[in-house]
Design a protein around this motif. Structure first.
Motif, PDB file in Angstrom:
ATOM      1  N   ALA A  55       0.849  -1.195   0.000  1.00 43.69           N
ATOM      2  CA  ALA A  55       0.000   0.000   0.000  1.00 43.69           C
ATOM      3  C   ALA A  55       0.880   1.238   0.000  1.00 43.69           C
ATOM      4  O   ALA A  55       1.866   1.317   0.740  1.00 43.69           O
ATOM      5  CB  ALA A  55      -0.921   0.002   1.216  1.00 43.69           C
ATOM      6  N   VAL A  56       0.524   2.216  -0.832  1.00 45.08           N
ATOM      7  CA  VAL A  56       1.291   3.458  -0.975  1.00 45.08           C
ATOM      8  C   VAL A  56       0.530   4.573  -0.265  1.00 45.08           C
ATOM      9  O   VAL A  56      -0.590   4.920  -0.648  1.00 45.08           O
ATOM     10  CB  VAL A  56       1.492   3.808  -2.460  1.00 45.08           C
ATOM     11  CG1 VAL A  56       2.285   5.111  -2.593  1.00 45.08           C
ATOM     12  CG2 VAL A  56       2.201   2.664  -3.180  1.00 45.08           C
ATOM     13  N   HIS A  57       1.142   5.150   0.771  1.00 43.96           N
ATOM     14  CA  HIS A  57       0.510   6.205   1.568  1.00 43.96           C
ATOM     15  C   HIS A  57       1.299   7.500   1.398  1.00 43.96           C
ATOM     16  O   HIS A  57       2.456   7.581   1.848  1.00 43.96           O
ATOM     17  CB  HIS A  57       0.479   5.831   3.051  1.00 43.96           C
ATOM     18  CG  HIS A  57      -0.349   4.629   3.363  1.00 43.96           C
ATOM     19  ND1 HIS A  57      -1.620   4.704   3.866  1.00 43.96           N
ATOM     20  CD2 HIS A  57      -0.068   3.295   3.235  1.00 43.96           C
ATOM     21  CE1 HIS A  57      -2.106   3.491   4.057  1.00 43.96           C
ATOM     22  NE2 HIS A  57      -1.183   2.606   3.675  1.00 43.96           N
ATOM     23  N   PRO A  58       0.723   8.525   0.777  1.00 43.25           N
ATOM     24  CA  PRO A  58       1.407   9.830   0.728  1.00 43.25           C
ATOM     25  C   PRO A  58       1.534  10.410   2.142  1.00 43.25           C
ATOM     26  O   PRO A  58       0.698  10.154   3.015  1.00 43.25           O
ATOM     27  CB  PRO A  58       0.490  10.689  -0.142  1.00 43.25           C
ATOM     28  CG  PRO A  58      -0.367   9.718  -0.883  1.00 43.25           C
ATOM     29  CD  PRO A  58      -0.531   8.534   0.008  1.00 43.25           C
ATOM     30  N   VAL A  59       2.575  11.192   2.356  1.00 42.82           N
ATOM     31  CA  VAL A  59       2.809  11.840   3.652  1.00 42.82           C
ATOM     32  C   VAL A  59       2.365  13.293   3.565  1.00 42.82           C
ATOM     33  O   VAL A  59       2.756  14.019   2.646  1.00 42.82           O
ATOM     34  CB  VAL A  59       4.300  11.756   4.043  1.00 42.82           C
ATOM     35  CG1 VAL A  59       4.567  12.540   5.319  1.00 42.82           C
ATOM     36  CG2 VAL A  59       4.714  10.297   4.217  1.00 42.82           C
ATOM     37  N   ALA A  60       1.550  13.726   4.517  1.00 40.21           N
ATOM     38  CA  ALA A  60       1.097  15.118   4.597  1.00 40.21           C
ATOM     39  C   ALA A  60       1.266  15.589   6.033  1.00 40.21           C
ATOM     40  O   ALA A  60       0.891  14.876   6.973  1.00 40.21           O
ATOM     41  CB  ALA A  60      -0.364  15.233   4.162  1.00 40.21           C
ATOM     42  N   ASP A  61       1.857  16.766   6.207  1.00 42.62           N
ATOM     43  CA  ASP A  61       2.103  17.331   7.539  1.00 42.62           C
ATOM     44  C   ASP A  61       2.894  16.372   8.414  1.00 42.62           C
ATOM     45  O   ASP A  61       2.661  16.246   9.624  1.00 42.62           O
ATOM     46  CB  ASP A  61       0.778  17.680   8.229  1.00 42.62           C
ATOM     47  CG  ASP A  61      -0.007  18.739   7.460  1.00 42.62           C
ATOM     48  OD1 ASP A  61       0.638  19.616   6.856  1.00 42.62           O
ATOM     49  OD2 ASP A  61      -1.251  18.679   7.463  1.00 42.62           O
ATOM     50  N   GLY A  62       3.827  15.673   7.794  1.00 43.07           N
ATOM     51  CA  GLY A  62       4.705  14.790   8.545  1.00 43.07           C
ATOM     52  C   GLY A  62       4.122  13.432   8.880  1.00 43.07           C
ATOM     53  O   GLY A  62       4.790  12.629   9.532  1.00 43.07           O
ATOM     54  N   ARG A  63       2.877  13.140   8.453  1.00 45.53           N
ATOM     55  CA  ARG A  63       2.268  11.851   8.761  1.00 45.53           C
ATOM     56  C   ARG A  63       1.700  11.214   7.501  1.00 45.53           C
ATOM     57  O   ARG A  63       1.133  11.913   6.654  1.00 45.53           O
ATOM     58  CB  ARG A  63       1.140  12.028   9.783  1.00 45.53           C
ATOM     59  CG  ARG A  63       1.597  12.521  11.143  1.00 45.53           C
ATOM     60  CD  ARG A  63       0.433  12.589  12.112  1.00 45.53           C
ATOM     61  NE  ARG A  63       0.865  12.986  13.445  1.00 45.53           N
ATOM     62  CZ  ARG A  63       0.047  13.095  14.495  1.00 45.53           C
ATOM     63  NH1 ARG A  63      -1.245  12.833  14.325  1.00 45.53           N
ATOM     64  NH2 ARG A  63       0.521  13.471  15.674  1.00 45.53           N
ATOM     65  N   PRO A  64       1.817   9.888   7.392  1.00 40.91           N
ATOM     66  CA  PRO A  64       1.212   9.225   6.227  1.00 40.91           C
ATOM     67  C   PRO A  64      -0.305   9.255   6.322  1.00 40.91           C
ATOM     68  O   PRO A  64      -0.878   9.119   7.407  1.00 40.91           O
ATOM     69  CB  PRO A  64       1.752   7.789   6.310  1.00 40.91           C
ATOM     70  CG  PRO A  64       2.150   7.603   7.735  1.00 40.91           C
ATOM     71  CD  PRO A  64       2.565   8.955   8.248  1.00 40.91           C
ATOM     72  N   LEU A  65      -0.944   9.454   5.188  1.00 39.96           N
ATOM     73  CA  LEU A  65      -2.398   9.454   5.150  1.00 39.96           C
ATOM     74  C   LEU A  65      -2.929   8.064   5.487  1.00 39.96           C
ATOM     75  O   LEU A  65      -2.294   7.044   5.195  1.00 39.96           O
ATOM     76  CB  LEU A  65      -2.894   9.875   3.771  1.00 39.96           C
ATOM     77  CG  LEU A  65      -2.482  11.289   3.309  1.00 39.96           C
ATOM     78  CD1 LEU A  65      -3.052  11.566   1.924  1.00 39.96           C
ATOM     79  CD2 LEU A  65      -2.934  12.337   4.306  1.00 39.96           C
ATOM     80  N   ALA A  66      -4.103   8.041   6.113  1.00 40.69           N
ATOM     81  CA  ALA A  66      -4.676   6.755   6.544  1.00 40.69           C
ATOM     82  C   ALA A  66      -5.037   5.873   5.355  1.00 40.69           C
ATOM     83  O   ALA A  66      -4.865   4.651   5.399  1.00 40.69           O
ATOM     84  CB  ALA A  66      -5.902   7.005   7.424  1.00 40.69           C
ATOM     85  N   GLN A  67      -5.542   6.477   4.285  1.00 36.94           N
ATOM     86  CA  GLN A  67      -5.960   5.705   3.124  1.00 36.94           C
ATOM     87  C   GLN A  67      -4.875   5.725   2.049  1.00 36.94           C
ATOM     88  O   GLN A  67      -4.365   6.784   1.699  1.00 36.94           O
ATOM     89  CB  GLN A  67      -7.263   6.266   2.554  1.00 36.94           C
ATOM     90  CG  GLN A  67      -8.440   6.156   3.505  1.00 36.94           C
ATOM     91  CD  GLN A  67      -8.753   4.707   3.866  1.00 36.94           C
ATOM     92  OE1 GLN A  67      -8.692   3.829   3.006  1.00 36.94           O
ATOM     93  NE2 GLN A  67      -9.087   4.474   5.129  1.00 36.94           N
ATOM     94  N   PRO A  68      -4.516   4.573   1.518  1.00 27.02           N
ATOM     95  CA  PRO A  68      -3.495   4.552   0.460  1.00 27.02           C
ATOM     96  C   PRO A  68      -4.060   5.075  -0.853  1.00 27.02           C
ATOM     97  O   PRO A  68      -5.257   4.989  -1.123  1.00 27.02           O
ATOM     98  CB  PRO A  68      -3.126   3.068   0.355  1.00 27.02           C
ATOM     99  CG  PRO A  68      -4.361   2.350   0.798  1.00 27.02           C
ATOM    100  CD  PRO A  68      -4.986   3.218   1.852  1.00 27.02           C
ATOM    101  N   THR A  69      -3.175   5.629  -1.659  1.00 29.25           N
ATOM    102  CA  THR A  69      -3.576   6.071  -2.995  1.00 29.25           C
ATOM    103  C   THR A  69      -3.386   4.974  -4.032  1.00 29.25           C
ATOM    104  O   THR A  69      -3.962   5.036  -5.117  1.00 29.25           O
ATOM    105  CB  THR A  69      -2.760   7.299  -3.407  1.00 29.25           C
ATOM    106  OG1 THR A  69      -1.358   6.983  -3.308  1.00 29.25           O
ATOM    107  CG2 THR A  69      -3.066   8.485  -2.502  1.00 29.25           C
ATOM    108  N   GLU A  70      -2.559   3.988  -3.703  1.00 26.13           N
ATOM    109  CA  GLU A  70      -2.344   2.847  -4.598  1.00 26.13           C
ATOM    110  C   GLU A  70      -2.173   1.594  -3.749  1.00 26.13           C
ATOM    111  O   GLU A  70      -1.665   1.645  -2.631  1.00 26.13           O
ATOM    112  CB  GLU A  70      -1.073   3.020  -5.440  1.00 26.13           C
ATOM    113  CG  GLU A  70      -1.071   4.146  -6.420  1.00 26.13           C
ATOM    114  CD  GLU A  70       0.253   4.194  -7.177  1.00 26.13           C
ATOM    115  OE1 GLU A  70       0.499   3.289  -7.996  1.00 26.13           O
ATOM    116  OE2 GLU A  70       1.038   5.120  -6.916  1.00 26.13           O
ATOM    117  N   THR A  71      -2.567   0.458  -4.302  1.00 31.45           N
ATOM    118  CA  THR A  71      -2.314  -0.831  -3.673  1.00 31.45           C
ATOM    119  C   THR A  71      -1.845  -1.793  -4.755  1.00 31.45           C
ATOM    120  O   THR A  71      -2.510  -1.981  -5.774  1.00 31.45           O
ATOM    121  CB  THR A  71      -3.574  -1.389  -2.988  1.00 31.45           C
ATOM    122  OG1 THR A  71      -4.011  -0.464  -1.988  1.00 31.45           O
ATOM    123  CG2 THR A  71      -3.275  -2.718  -2.329  1.00 31.45           C
TER     124      THR A  71
END
Length: 861
Positions: A711-727
């Motif tokens: 699972a690919v999780h973009p990082v925003a404000d120093g934390r990875p987003l809960a939902q992945p953008t790709e799997t």
């Protein structure tokens, strides 16, 4: 408006005026030094100040007048005020002359300096005169000196052609990111080199043309001056040469052409050749940068990949291989460092060096992982970093992160067997799949020829070991059903030394082992915990389940599995456990040795010494030996196979081997695990990364048929987003628990890649994650070599010329000559003489004569 210039027809060198001003300063300095110690200290101080320039003379006179006024010397204060006014007027007149007439600065400085010098000297010599008389003498002497200077220098005013008649010359400079490239370590960037060359030609450009300064990248932007142009940054993400040429055209103004300074890297989507043809002006293209792609890169140290085993043995050396791309650092050194976790102290350092401008070098880092606590995480995080250089444009690609699974040091076992019997087949399989055991098997195929299976530490043997060094490769030696006749004496002697020094020896039952195998009275028997007897010893053929002794129930060999066997006092197997099939026989031995511990016996078969020994152990020197007289434990394997490594078969042999090797328990129990591995944890948008996952099942074996997702999780404000953008779903590789795939990021940014592995029975096998930095992929930096072909085409299509940066002066010469031919002869300059020799001579004589007459009349001679 016409241009005006001041020239001196009597001066043969440009430095004559500054020299005369320096001589006046010297006279004032000497005058001040002479009068400073005496009664005219005020005059001395003013003279010294005047020697440093008219502005300081004015400041000194103002100070002196203020002091005189404060002390009540009104007459001196009035003179000082008058002097202040005169000096202020002289300074203002000099500044006005310098601003109004070009090239008149030093004439203005000299005139004011001479006036100040006359005033200071006359004020000191004729201090007793009244203000009017003193002023008349000063004016006469200054007028005489001025007339003399005009005669000597012969100044003329030259009225030049009107500036409005100069043609306009657009100078268009590429400010895209590729122009920030340094083609040579000792030179500035391409943009910097262009600015340097323009500065060297600025006076010529402004003398003949009205320059228009323009920078461009994706879009053009005018600059008010060359200084403003130089302050801009070469960081544009695209180059549009067509737009730049179109921005240079001004149909309402006469233009001499266009000077285009660029590396020719065009990626803006326009048609620069067509724009050059339609421009209606000659384009003088100036190429900047290296034509060699290898020599044109930005200075950079890029960590391309790091390779390492997915598992590392505690307290053993593990080697990591790193590949580093070194660009634009010829004959330079550096370091690559290995860190554990967040520690600031490296655990390994290697030097990097290359003589080439662009080369990929390989470095090998040797690391010895240390044991963790019992509750510690067996996953070890490593960071590999190339020491950054201040010359690098970016250091984001200098480091990478990876994970390694720590394992207990693997036991090295040599299993020698006389034939490929079932006991060998199943025991070899069990030991080979133990995550903490390395097994090398030797099976006799004929005479003294042996077939080799497996290896330890990457090494194999093609025959029986015979030397201490060869036995030193192992921790435990297992002797199967192999007749003593096939063991050379050198092998036996080295084996004895091996056990005596701490090794482990196990003999298994079989038709050619113990007494029947001819081991009675040999050095091998001396090491074993039993007396084996002669070749006439018989096989016990009654089926049986070993009966544990009291010592056996308490021994580590039967830890956790004693309930599967009968015990002392008639104890029966635990009914809650699966039933073990009986063994089909064992080898009869005479007795256990006095120093041995008997752990298991035959429940019914007896000999003169008592129950037939099935398993006995004893120390020998610093080592340990064991005798297991049965040979059909393989029958325990199949019925209890669903228990995996927890079955009594696996545990019995694993614990017996570990006891012989002095390892009482495992530091890391085999279990499920998932490990994510990338070649590097930085990449560029659009650049694929190979993804590798190593997955173990709950028994520590390579997991097959697992569902492994990334699972690919973009990082925003120093934390990875809960939902992945790709799997991504990884595909099983070579069957050894490896799963592969690739990920191509589309956008720049920070990401966290999370791995999850689930077995075919929906068991969670493990997770892992790695951070990844994705840089923007710049069109500007994909190709950095100068595009001479395009720049030449622009010049040819517009009837212009092409040259590299060193040819800019010659291009300017050609543009100037062309303009002269188009404009015809230039208008003649008008010269106005500012001197008349006869009149100035008469005035000079008259001023001196008048001064002399007045001085006589006033009795000053």
């Amino acid at each position: 408006m016409n241009g005006v210039a001041l020239e001196f027809q009597g001066a043969t060198t440009d430095g004559l005026l500054p020299l005369m001003a320096a001589l006046v300063s010297a006279v004032l300095a000497v005058w001040g030094a002479v009068h400073l110690p005496g009664r005219q200290r005020r005059i001395g101080l003013i003279a010294l100040a005047a020697a440093l320039g008219p502005p300081l003379a004015l400041a000194a006179v103002v100070t002196d007048a203020a002091v005189s006024f404060a002390r009540g010397r009104s007459r001196e204060a009035r003179r000082g005020a008058l002097a202040c006014g005169l000096l202020a007027v002289l300074n203002a007149a000099g500044v006005a002359l310098a601003l109004a007439v070009p090239d008149s600065l030093w004439m203005a400085v000299l005139a004011v300096h001479v006036a100040v010098a006359v005033g200071v000297i006359y004020a000191s010599v004729f201090a007793f005169l009244g203000g009017r008389r003193l002023g008349v003498l000063m004016a006469l002497r200054f007028a005489a000196i001025t007339a003399l200077l005009l005669v000597l220098y012969k100044p003329v005013l030259v009225v030049l052609a009107a500036a409005a008649h100069k043609p306009q010359l657009p100078i268009v400079l590429d400010a895209s990111a590729s122009m920030a490239t340094t083609d040579d370590a000792d030179m500035p960037t391409r943009f910097g080199r262009a600015v340097q060359m323009l500065r060297s030609q600025q006076s010529r450009i402004e003398r003949h043309f009205r320059p228009v300064w323009i920078s461009f990248a994706a879009t053009p932007s005018a600059a008010g001056s060359l200084d403003a142009l130089a302050d801009r940054q070469a960081d544009g993400e695209a180059t549009d040469l067509a737009l730049a040429l179109q921005a240079a055209r001004d149909p309402a103004t006469r233009q001499a052409g266009v000077i285009l300074l660029s590396d020719g890297i065009d990626n803006g989507g326009g048609e620069p050749k067509q724009a050059a043809r339609e421009l209606g002006l000659p384009v003088c293209a100036v190429g900047i940068g290296s034509r060699d792609e290898r020599a044109a890169g930005r200075p950079n140290l890029r960590l391309l990949s790091v390779e390492a085993p997915t598992e590392a043995i505690v307290n053993n050396v593990t080697e990591l291989t790193a590949r580093v791309r070194i660009t634009r650092f010829p004959n330079a050194g550096g370091e690559i460092r290995l860190y554990e976790g967040d520690s600031p102290t490296p655990v390994a350092i290697e030097k990097l060096w290359t003589a080439a401008a662009d080369e990929t070098v390989t470095a090998r880092l040797r690391w010895t992982p240390r044991e963790t606590s019992a509750a510690g995480d067996p996953m070890r995080r490593l960071r590999v970093q190339v020491a950054p250089s201040e010359l690098e444009a970016s250091t984001a690609d200098n480091s990478s992160e990876m994970h390694v699974l720590l394992t207990n040091p693997k036991l090295r076992v040599l299993y020698i067997e006389g034939s490929p019997r079932p006991e060998y087949k199943f025991l070899r399989r069990a030991l080979a799949t133990d995550p903490n055991v390395q097994l090398l098997g030797l099976v006799r195929v004929r005479e003294n020829r042996f077939f080799t299976q497996g290896g330890v530490d990457g090494r194999r043997l093609e025959g029986l070991p015979a030397t201490a060094a060869e036995f030193g490769l192992f921790d435990v030696v297992v002797l199967g059903s192999l007749d003593r006749a096939f063991l050379p004496n050198a092998t036996v002697e080295s084996m004895r030394a091996f056990v005596n020094d701490g090794g482990g020896l196990l003999m298994l039952g079989g038709e050619a082992s113990f007494g029947p195998g001819g081991y009675g009275g040999t050095a091998v028997e001396a090491m074993l915990p039993v007396e084996v007897g002669g070749r006439t010893m018989k096989q016990v053929t009654d089926a049986f389940l070993p009966q544990l002794t009291a010592a056996g129930e308490a021994h580590p060999v039967f830890e956790g599995i004693a309930g599967y066997f009968t015990g002392p006092g008639g104890r029966q197997p635990d009914g809650k456990l699966a039933e073990l099939p009986p063994l089909t026989g064992c080898v009869d031995v005479v007795r256990a040795t006095p120093t041995a511990s008997t752990l298991a016996v035959h429940p019914t078969a007896r000999n003169a010494a008592g129950p037939v020994v099935v398993l006995a152990v004893q120390p020998y020197g610093a080592g340990r030996t064991a005798a297991f007289t049965a040979d059909t434990t393989w029958q325990w394997y199949m019925p209890l196979r669903p228990l995996g490594t927890a079955s009594p078969y696996h545990r019995f042999w694993g614990q017996l081997i570990r006891w012989l090797a002095h390892v009482e328990s495992r530091t890391r129990e085999a279990g499920a695990a998932a490990l994510l591995r990338l070649p590097r944890t930085h990449t560029r948008a659009g650049e694929a990364l190979d993804v590798l996952a190593k997955v173990q099942d709950t028994e520590g074996q390579p997991a097959r048929n697992a569902a492994v997702n990334l699972a690919v999780h973009p990082v925003a404000d120093g934390r990875p987003l809960a939902q992945p953008t790709e799997t991504l779903t990884l595909v099983a590789g070579d069957g050894g628990g490896t799963y592969r795939g690739d990920w191509t990021p589309k956008e720049a940014g920070e990401y966290v890649l999370r791995l999850a592995a689930v077995s075919s029975r929906d068991e969670q096998l493990g997770t892992d994650e790695l951070p990844v930095t994705v840089e923007r992929r710049s069109r500007e930096l994909q190709r950095l070599a100068r595009n001479d072909e395009l720049l030449r085409d622009l010049a040819v299509n517009s009837a212009g010329q092409y040259a590299d940066i060193t040819g800019l002066p010659d291009l300017l010469d050609n543009i100037i000559d062309r303009q002269r031919q188009l404009a015809g002869p230039p208008p003649k300059a008008t010269v106005h003489r500012l001197y008349h020799f006869p009149l100035l001579f008469i005035a000079f004589v008259a001023m001196l004569t008048g001064e002399w007459v007045l001085r006589r009349r006033w009795q000053l001679q």
